[in-house]
Design an enzyme around this catalytic site. Structure first.
Site, PDB file in Angstrom:
ATOM      1  N   HIS A 365      -2.417 -43.601 -15.789  1.00 59.69           N
ATOM      2  CA  HIS A 365      -2.031 -42.452 -16.605  1.00 59.69           C
ATOM      3  C   HIS A 365      -2.135 -42.683 -18.105  1.00 59.69           C
ATOM      4  O   HIS A 365      -1.717 -41.825 -18.874  1.00 59.69           O
ATOM      5  CB  HIS A 365      -0.598 -42.015 -16.279  1.00 59.69           C
ATOM      6  N   LYS A 556       5.242 -30.884 -26.192  1.00 56.05           N
ATOM      7  CA  LYS A 556       4.898 -32.097 -25.461  1.00 56.05           C
ATOM      8  C   LYS A 556       5.757 -33.232 -26.012  1.00 56.05           C
ATOM      9  O   LYS A 556       6.437 -33.061 -27.030  1.00 56.05           O
ATOM     10  CB  LYS A 556       3.416 -32.441 -25.611  1.00 56.05           C
ATOM     11  N   ARG A 557       5.735 -34.364 -25.350  1.00 51.93           N
ATOM     12  CA  ARG A 557       6.490 -35.510 -25.843  1.00 51.93           C
ATOM     13  C   ARG A 557       6.125 -35.785 -27.296  1.00 51.93           C
ATOM     14  O   ARG A 557       4.972 -35.677 -27.690  1.00 51.93           O
ATOM     15  CB  ARG A 557       6.158 -36.729 -24.977  1.00 51.93           C
ATOM     16  N   LYS A 562      -0.036 -37.812 -30.084  1.00 51.57           N
ATOM     17  CA  LYS A 562      -0.083 -36.361 -29.839  1.00 51.57           C
ATOM     18  C   LYS A 562      -0.336 -35.597 -31.145  1.00 51.57           C
ATOM     19  O   LYS A 562      -0.657 -34.427 -31.125  1.00 51.57           O
ATOM     20  CB  LYS A 562       1.238 -35.888 -29.235  1.00 51.57           C
ATOM     21  N   THR A 664      -1.198 -31.670 -18.717  1.00 48.63           N
ATOM     22  CA  THR A 664      -1.114 -30.531 -17.782  1.00 48.63           C
ATOM     23  C   THR A 664      -0.564 -29.302 -18.496  1.00 48.63           C
ATOM     24  O   THR A 664      -0.799 -28.178 -18.062  1.00 48.63           O
ATOM     25  CB  THR A 664      -0.231 -30.859 -16.561  1.00 48.63           C
ATOM     26  N   LYS A 668      -1.393 -25.130 -18.151  1.00 51.62           N
ATOM     27  CA  LYS A 668      -0.395 -24.068 -17.963  1.00 51.62           C
ATOM     28  C   LYS A 668      -0.571 -22.972 -18.999  1.00 51.62           C
ATOM     29  O   LYS A 668      -0.494 -21.779 -18.683  1.00 51.62           O
ATOM     30  CB  LYS A 668       1.015 -24.672 -18.035  1.00 51.62           C
TER      31      LYS A 668
END
Length: 831
Positions: A365, A556-557, A562, A664, A668
């Protein structure tokens, strides 16, 4: 602001949730009242919303139980191959609503309890693990798809007493609060004390003529709690089994007699700490003893259960099972399976190793080296001495194999060894997973390509047949039908309801891309969802926003890769532009960021503080007004995502190319009618292919550009800072205290990071990002063309169903065939 239709009212209008038959409604009313009185011991005079929720949950659970038992009977009679999905984290979200959708009970339940119709709006997320990670969210989607595809599948994990944490924002800072999610009980789980299993730790090994014995150990008991996982309208209900740590009941009699009873009882708590709390995942590995205990605890208990079920099955010797290791956290399954087969079942090493490799498969991952687990040898020797011996033997044989394939290449041997030499010897868990598995997969095509080109290059050259790709997916039941009923119904009116099972059917929407009525319907649903979320924001965040503004989300985290900091620079740049030309016609935006920072990740917490500081300035500037708002969404989790995602116009997926495994959340948003601004990273690449790159806002460096920069002159932030005036202005404002006037140097560390230590090259993509955002603004001014692009995106979502992902796992890794066959209902005879 006009109040939009509630979900309850909307559900009465739609068909995809199941018709409310008169018999069903009457039966549900009786069951609801029975549970309110006899299970909860309440009447209408004293019952509160939570009581109504529990009464409804138990009513719906009644409809599950027969199917749950029938499914286990069916598996026993047919004895299909079984797959065991081991993950240290699952995040199931709201079980009640998902169950009603999958059993086609939702409209009947709504009708039956209309007088307490807000009962299930009270639900909390009834599976709390890690509420802002793709990894566990995808695990939950996978369990849904396994049941919907008729696979004999079991999810295994830990029943954490406390979830990761609840996030509070206090004076702009993240503050963590304990997430005591079990305080009111959990109506969905069933304790199974009859299947309690002992798990050993510590001790030493004895090598005897009868084999190796692991002795003088400390025993912790693993108590299983089962939760039903219903498939979509196929009568199949699979099981997720979560283990809770319990201390054994045997006290030292001598201690007891001399008054040590109290201490003995207190010491029990140390054993039970194993399942007390979930470690936050911040993509940075910390070698904590409790974490290794958790990882071994779950696999040791699970493998005992797997062996028990295998021996008890009707045709037990027919075929081995499949075990999927979700990341390296369950890697201890490999040495534990070898211990069971060699030490307890007395198989020879070669036979046991063949069974182990054919049984296990590993999903990676992350490509970030610092996130890979490496456990110190000393800790291993102390906690799991027998397993260290087994790992040494696996490594010895593997090194011999590598040496035979690449004679004289000692550097390759060093790189591929399971044991990393150096100041502190460590076990590389990713290497253990690769060596002990027959299949290794990434979770997006670009991620899998990066793995075999960099991180696992040596292993790929040795065994290329092992490596595969399985692009992640999401379940359309939860992430469309349940959370966006209005959109689901508009789609169903055009192409029928088959898309709920076969998301590829969405391609048929392309026929309607120029249909004015369909365009209006899609736009109307989006606006209704935005109105609803605007009301939610006003109630919970005390911020009044313009529902006509573009809803721009990055949820998101919180992590450097990111690149929430890139988003911050755009917020400031857009703010500066509005201030410079206040009379210009600007596209109004509401920029929302959500996500949790791991408690020990200081930089991530500073990023949250910067976002809230920007919001404090922007949101109170009368010149800007409602043309720009910046909101940090506190405590982002599944239940909030189900409200936010349907309202989104723009989805920010802006990680540095080559750092995101898949994602993911991006899928969505796409499925719910948001357009994506993003880099060519993770699953974005395949999403752009499916929707058409012309229907994506793509910007920035590609993986090859990043590699070329690293191989060439390198990344120098100061070059961009000196060359781009708007970037310099934004950075000077952060550094000079414009957003923190009471503490001008508050963000000094973030400025220093961006200017001198930024591994993720924020400035290198700034210019392209701002230009791309200008294109977004321009298109948003043309609602019809914007909505046409939305339709292209929704139509391109077929590939990103977790049903497709799981079907590929089943056929290409587990050796199983998915089936849409409906098994007999509980009142029908098994064939």
């Amino acid at each position: 602001m006009s109040k939009p239709l509630s979900d309850h009212d909307k559900r009465k209008q739609i068909s995809v949730r199941g018709l409310a038959g008169v018999e069903n409604v009457a039966e549900l009313k009786v069951a609801f009242n029975r549970h309110l009185h006899f299970t909860l011991v309440k009447d209408r005079n004293v019952a509160n919303k939570r009581d109504y929720y529990f009464a409804l949950a138990n009513t719906v659970r009644d409809h599950l139980v027969g199917r749950w038992i029938r499914t286990q009977q069916y598996y026993y009679e047919k004895d299909p191959k079984r797959v065991y999905y081991i993950s240290l984290e699952f995040y199931m979200g709201r079980t009640l609503q998902n169950t009603m959708v999958n059993l086609a009970l939702e409209n009947a339940c709504d009708e039956a309890i209309y007088q307490v119709r807000d009962a299930h709006s009270h639900t909390e997320s009834f599976f709390i693990c890690n509420p802002n990670l793709s990894l566990p969210w995808s695990s939950a989607c996978f369990l849904d798809s396994m049941a919907s595809l008729g696979l004999a599948a079991y999810g295994y994990g830990i029943r954490y007493e406390f979830g990761i944490f609840n996030q509070k924002i206090v004076n702009g800072w993240q503050v963590e609060e304990a997430d005591d999610w079990l305080r009111y009980g959990n109506p969905w789980e069933k304790a199974r004390p009859e299947y309690m299993r002992p798990v050993k730790f510590y001790g030493r090994t004895e090598h005897t003529p009868d084999g190796v014995k692991w002795v003088d150990t400390q025993v912790v008991l693993a108590l299983p709690y089962d939760t039903p996982i219903p498939g979509y309208r196929n009568n199949i209900v699979n099981t997720m089994r979560l283990w809770s740590a319990k201390a054994p009941c045997d006290f030292n009699l001598k201690d007891f007699n001399v008054g040590g009873y109290i201490q003995a009882v207190l010491d029990r708590n140390l054993c039970e700490n194993i399942s007390r709390v979930l470690y936050p995942n911040d993509n940075f590995f910390e070698g904590k003893e409790l974490r290794l205990k958790q990882e071994y605890f779950v696999v040791a208990a699970t493998l005992q259960d797997v062996v028990r079920r295998f021996k008890a099955s009707k045709f037990g010797s027919r075929e081995i099972v499949a075990i999927q290791l979700n990341d390296t956290h369950p890697a201890m399954a490999i040495p534990e399976l070898m211990r069971v087969l060699v030490d307890e079942e007395k198989l020879g090493w070669d036979k046991a190793w063949d069974v182990c490799v054919r049984t296990c498969a590993y999903t990676n991952h992350t490509v970030l080296p610092e996130a890979l687990e490496r456990w110190p040898i000393d800790l291993f020797h102390h906690l799991l001495p027998r397993h260290l011996e087994i790992i040494y033997e696996i490594n010895r044989r593997f090194m011999e194999y590598v040496a035979s394939k690449f004679p004289g290449d000692n550097d390759r041997l060093r790189r591929m060894s399971l044991i990393e030499e150096g100041g502190c010897k460590k076990v590389n868990m990713a290497h253990l997973c690769i060596v002990g598995s027959h299949a290794v997969n990434g979770v997006a095509r670009i991620h899998s390509e990066i793995l075999i080109a960099t991180l696992f290059k040596d292993f790929y050259e040795l065994d290329p047949h092992k490596f595969q790709n399985k692009t992640n997916g999401i379940t359309p039941r939860r992430w469309l039908v349940m959370c966006n009923p209005g959109l689901a119904e508009v789609i169903a009116e055009k192409i029928g309801e088959e898309f709920i099972r076969d998301l590829d059917q969405l391609k048929r929407l392309l026929k309607f891309v120029n249909d004015d009525a369909f365009i209006r319907d899609i736009a109307k649903v989006k606006q209704e969802n935005k109105l609803k979320f605007a009301v939610h924001l006003e109630e919970h965040y005390k911020v009044k926003i313009n529902p006509q503004s573009m809803f721009d989300f990055q949820v998101k985290r919180i992590h450097e890769y990111k690149r929430q900091l890139l988003n911050c620079l755009h917020m400031i740049t857009y703010y500066n532009r509005i201030k410079k030309e206040p009379n210009k016609h600007w596209t109004p935006r509401t920029i929302m960021v959500g996500g949790k920072a791991a408690p020990g990740y200081h930089t991530a917490k500073m990023i949250i503080r910067l976002i809230t500081a920007i919001g404090e300035v922007v949101n109170h500037d009368p010149v800007v007004g409602d043309r720009l708002k910046v909101i940090f969404l506190e405590n982002y989790r599944v239940t909030l995502a189900e409200k936010a995602i349907p309202s989104a116009d723009l989805s920010e997926q802006i990680s540095t190319a080559g750092t995101e495994a898949s994602g993911t959340g991006n899928m969505k948003f796409m499925l719910n009618g948001a357009l994506t601004i993003g880099t060519m990273d993770g699953a974005n690449v395949e999403m752009a292919e499916e929707a058409g790159e012309e229907n994506f806002f793509i910007f920035g460096m590609r993986v090859e550009d990043v590699d070329a920069m690293d191989a060439g002159k390198g990344y120098h932030a100061s070059e961009y800072y000196n060359r781009i005036p708007e970037l310099k202005q934004a950075m000077d404002q952060i550094a000079g205290g414009f957003f923190s006037p009471k503490q001008p140097d508050l963000f000094k560390e973030l400025v220093d990071l961006l200017m001198h230590h930024d591994r993720f090259k924020v400035f290198a993509d700034y210019e392209a990002y701002i230009k791309c955002q200008d294109k977004v603004n321009q298109l948003y001014k043309n609602p019809k063309e914007w909505t046409k692009m939305v339709i292209h995106n929704i139509a391109g979502c077929g590939k990103f169903s977790s049903d497709r992902t799981i079907a590929q796992y089943a056929r290409e890794i587990w050796g199983m065939e998915p089936s849409l066959e409906k098994i007999p209902a509980p009142d029908e005879k098994l064939k």
